[in-house]
Write an enzyme that holds these catalytic residues in place. Sequence first.
Site, mmCIF file in Angstrom:
data_model
loop_
_atom_site.group_PDB
_atom_site.id
_atom_site.type_symbol
_atom_site.label_atom_id
_atom_site.label_comp_id
_atom_site.label_asym_id
_atom_site.label_seq_id
_atom_site.Cartn_x
_atom_site.Cartn_y
_atom_site.Cartn_z
ATOM 1 N N LYS A 32 -4.324 28.366 71.259
ATOM 2 C CA LYS A 32 -2.867 28.475 71.468
ATOM 3 C C LYS A 32 -2.156 28.762 70.152
ATOM 4 O O LYS A 32 -1.289 29.624 70.093
ATOM 5 C CB LYS A 32 -2.292 27.170 72.046
ATOM 6 C CG LYS A 32 -2.751 26.815 73.428
ATOM 7 C CD LYS A 32 -1.964 25.639 73.996
ATOM 8 C CE LYS A 32 -2.130 24.347 73.233
ATOM 9 N NZ LYS A 32 -3.440 23.702 73.391
ATOM 10 N N ARG A 107 3.640 19.272 78.159
ATOM 11 C CA ARG A 107 2.268 18.892 78.491
ATOM 12 C C ARG A 107 2.234 17.964 79.697
ATOM 13 O O ARG A 107 1.162 17.616 80.161
ATOM 14 C CB ARG A 107 1.685 18.130 77.310
ATOM 15 C CG ARG A 107 0.725 18.890 76.411
ATOM 16 C CD ARG A 107 0.277 17.881 75.391
ATOM 17 N NE ARG A 107 -0.857 18.161 74.594
ATOM 18 C CZ ARG A 107 -0.855 18.783 73.432
ATOM 19 N NH1 ARG A 107 0.236 19.358 72.992
ATOM 20 N NH2 ARG A 107 -1.949 18.849 72.729
ATOM 21 N N ARG A 149 -13.782 23.143 63.619
ATOM 22 C CA ARG A 149 -12.548 23.639 62.980
ATOM 23 C C ARG A 149 -12.304 22.972 61.616
ATOM 24 O O ARG A 149 -12.358 21.759 61.486
ATOM 25 C CB ARG A 149 -11.361 23.352 63.912
ATOM 26 C CG ARG A 149 -10.018 23.798 63.371
ATOM 27 C CD ARG A 149 -9.009 24.015 64.458
ATOM 28 N NE ARG A 149 -8.669 22.808 65.203
ATOM 29 C CZ ARG A 149 -7.875 22.818 66.278
ATOM 30 N NH1 ARG A 149 -7.352 23.951 66.706
ATOM 31 N NH2 ARG A 149 -7.611 21.710 66.921
ATOM 32 N N ARG A 182 -9.099 17.969 60.914
ATOM 33 C CA ARG A 182 -8.111 17.103 61.567
ATOM 34 C C ARG A 182 -8.802 15.859 62.097
ATOM 35 O O ARG A 182 -9.891 15.942 62.645
ATOM 36 C CB ARG A 182 -7.459 17.860 62.736
ATOM 37 C CG ARG A 182 -6.160 18.526 62.360
ATOM 38 C CD ARG A 182 -5.675 19.447 63.427
ATOM 39 N NE ARG A 182 -5.523 18.828 64.729
ATOM 40 C CZ ARG A 182 -4.994 19.447 65.791
ATOM 41 N NH1 ARG A 182 -4.560 20.691 65.666
ATOM 42 N NH2 ARG A 182 -4.883 18.847 66.948
ATOM 43 N N ARG A 193 -9.210 13.864 74.806
ATOM 44 C CA ARG A 193 -8.117 14.846 74.928
ATOM 45 C C ARG A 193 -8.320 15.737 76.146
ATOM 46 O O ARG A 193 -7.348 16.123 76.803
ATOM 47 C CB ARG A 193 -8.009 15.705 73.655
ATOM 48 C CG ARG A 193 -7.449 14.910 72.483
ATOM 49 C CD ARG A 193 -7.649 15.659 71.188
ATOM 50 N NE ARG A 193 -6.664 16.686 70.971
ATOM 51 C CZ ARG A 193 -6.825 17.693 70.111
ATOM 52 N NH1 ARG A 193 -7.935 17.815 69.420
ATOM 53 N NH2 ARG A 193 -5.870 18.578 69.953
HETATM 54 P P1 AMP Z 1 -1.877 19.542 69.369
HETATM 55 O O1 AMP Z 1 -1.760 19.877 67.932
HETATM 56 O O2 AMP Z 1 -0.956 20.335 70.232
HETATM 57 O O3 AMP Z 1 -3.297 19.581 69.868
HETATM 58 O O4 AMP Z 1 -1.394 18.021 69.538
HETATM 59 C C1 AMP Z 1 -2.051 16.966 68.847
HETATM 60 C C2 AMP Z 1 -1.640 15.633 69.467
HETATM 61 O O5 AMP Z 1 -0.207 15.468 69.341
HETATM 62 C C3 AMP Z 1 -1.924 15.484 70.960
HETATM 63 O O6 AMP Z 1 -3.253 15.082 71.228
HETATM 64 C C4 AMP Z 1 -0.903 14.416 71.348
HETATM 65 O O7 AMP Z 1 -1.303 13.136 70.923
HETATM 66 C C5 AMP Z 1 0.320 14.813 70.494
HETATM 67 N N1 AMP Z 1 1.207 15.770 71.202
HETATM 68 C C6 AMP Z 1 1.448 17.074 70.875
HETATM 69 N N2 AMP Z 1 2.289 17.654 71.749
HETATM 70 C C7 AMP Z 1 2.582 16.699 72.674
HETATM 71 C C8 AMP Z 1 3.368 16.693 73.859
HETATM 72 N N3 AMP Z 1 4.029 17.780 74.294
HETATM 73 N N4 AMP Z 1 3.438 15.522 74.565
HETATM 74 C C9 AMP Z 1 2.800 14.424 74.152
HETATM 75 N N5 AMP Z 1 2.018 14.367 73.061
HETATM 76 C C10 AMP Z 1 1.895 15.490 72.312
#
Ligand code: AMP
Length: 248
Positions: A32, A107, A149, A182, A193
């Site tokens: 993404k 999400r 990654r 990360r 996740r």
């Molecule tokens: P990402 O970088 O998008 O994979 O997000 C990393 C983490 O941030 C996720 O596993 C969630 O813990 C939190 N997070 C990111 N976006 C959201 C969202 N829209 N709603 C809730 N938690 C989020």
Amino acid sequence: MTTTPALHSTAQEGNEFLPGPVLLLGAPGVGKGTQAQLLVTKYGIPQISTGDLLRGNIARGTELGLKAKEIMSSGHLVDDEIVNQMVLYRLQEQDTHRGYILDGYPRTLDQAKFLDRTITDPIFLPRLPVIAISIVVSYDQLLQRITGRRTCPTCKHIYNIYSNPPKVVDVCDFDGAALTQRSDDTEPVFVERMKTFDAQTAPVVAHYRDQGRFAEADGNLSMEAVSTAIQQALVDLRRASDLRRASR
Ligand code: AMP
């Protein structure tokens, strides 16, 4: 009847197509972020990543960051209210007025409904509904992408130790910085996740699919081929959305 028709159709400038508000959906690791960056370059509109906004808060040690840190490292979702407010503020910034790419938000179904309601307020430009693209990649491929990654903390270049390794292990090719992983890119957190994604995000897909504002892209193809497919889907979805609105 619409009172400001120019703002209620495709966010077009001259002959240039602009997709308006776009949502990129997909499991962790589908690409993404990479695809969002390609769209940013193509259309000159910003990417809004709630993951990045949250990580920024953690890095700055804000109250919000302190709340989010533990939840994020467990692979669970941060409260809807926290992310909704974060996005609400972000969408008021001027650079979003020609459109934007949402990456990792909404999400949950509640977040999707919040977003739909919010952007009908005329203060939010462009006055167009969100169109959603889901990038789909197989489970095994995702696991390799996530656990392999590595990121350069300086220039942000992203590597993968399996498919796109740096010339020297754990060292950035461009600036020599030590690459970082990360903390949530481990296998146990990935499994968690994925469970969260399946449980919470499937209703978001159904929400946009039911309203005809949704398309899927095959994320197993090359980065360029995925981007081309996404851009075509955006043109088709926005056209269909404009036609539906015009016929109301
Ligand atoms: P990402 O970088 O998008 O994979 O997000 C990393 C983490 O941030 C996720 O596993 C969630 O813990 C939190 N997070 C990111 N976006 C959201 C969202 N829209 N709603 C809730 N938690 C989020």
